[in-house]
Design a protein around this motif. Sequence first.
Motif, PDB file in Angstrom:
ATOM      1  N   SER A 122      -6.620  -1.788   3.710  1.00  0.00           N
ATOM      2  CA  SER A 122      -6.115  -3.301   3.262  1.00  0.00           C
ATOM      3  C   SER A 122      -7.185  -4.090   3.050  1.00  0.00           C
ATOM      4  CB  SER A 122      -5.293  -3.572   4.286  1.00  0.00           C
ATOM      5  OG  SER A 122      -4.145  -2.848   4.722  1.00  0.00           O
ATOM      6  N   SER A 136      -8.845  -6.315  -0.464  1.00  0.00           N
ATOM      7  CA  SER A 136      -8.781  -7.732  -0.577  1.00  0.00           C
ATOM      8  C   SER A 136     -10.213  -8.390  -0.342  1.00  0.00           C
ATOM      9  CB  SER A 136      -7.877  -8.354   0.729  1.00  0.00           C
ATOM     10  OG  SER A 136      -8.196  -7.950   1.848  1.00  0.00           O
ATOM     11  N   MET A 145       1.100  -1.064  -0.139  1.00  0.00           N
ATOM     12  CA  MET A 145       0.081   0.018   0.046  1.00  0.00           C
ATOM     13  C   MET A 145       0.754   1.187  -0.008  1.00  0.00           C
ATOM     14  SD  MET A 145      -3.112   0.975   2.750  1.00  0.00           S
ATOM     15  CE  MET A 145      -2.960  -0.638   3.471  1.00  0.00           C
ATOM     16  N   HIS A 199      -6.180   2.660   7.874  1.00  0.00           N
ATOM     17  CA  HIS A 199      -5.158   1.736   7.187  1.00  0.00           C
ATOM     18  C   HIS A 199      -5.752   0.153   7.280  1.00  0.00           C
ATOM     19  CE1 HIS A 199      -1.891   4.641   6.158  1.00  0.00           C
ATOM     20  NE2 HIS A 199      -2.065   5.148   7.527  1.00  0.00           N
ATOM     21  N   ARG A 200      -6.222  -0.186   8.464  1.00  0.00           N
ATOM     22  CA  ARG A 200      -6.747  -1.509   8.309  1.00  0.00           C
ATOM     23  C   ARG A 200      -7.830  -1.652   7.308  1.00  0.00           C
ATOM     24  NH1 ARG A 200      -7.372  -1.576  14.066  1.00  0.00           N
ATOM     25  NH2 ARG A 200      -9.541  -2.389  13.527  1.00  0.00           N
ATOM     26  N   ALA A 231      -3.017   2.903  -3.538  1.00  0.00           N
ATOM     27  CA  ALA A 231      -3.020   1.460  -3.083  1.00  0.00           C
ATOM     28  C   ALA A 231      -3.599   0.486  -4.357  1.00  0.00           C
ATOM     29  CB  ALA A 231      -3.674   1.157  -1.919  1.00  0.00           C
TER      30      ALA A 231
END
Length: 71
Positions: free
Chosen positions: A17, A21, A1, A13-14, A55
């Motif tokens: 991510s 996905s 990222m 940030h979590r 990202a």
Amino acid sequence: MAENGSKLSAKQHRALSALLSSKSVAEAAAATGLGERTIYRWLTDPAFRQALSAAEGDLIDAATRRLLTLQ
């Protein structure tokens, strides 16, 4: 990222991510323990959107490089 000096929280940030996905915001929310409304609210924040876009671009670049090596 990609890290572009943004001032995103650890939770954001979590979420980034997880969004990269997951198939949906609901799935990303479940994976992170965050509420869907929270993630949707963050998606309206320009800094969060920029980080997500960067990202996503990084992932596309990496996938393209991998595909080019398969020739």
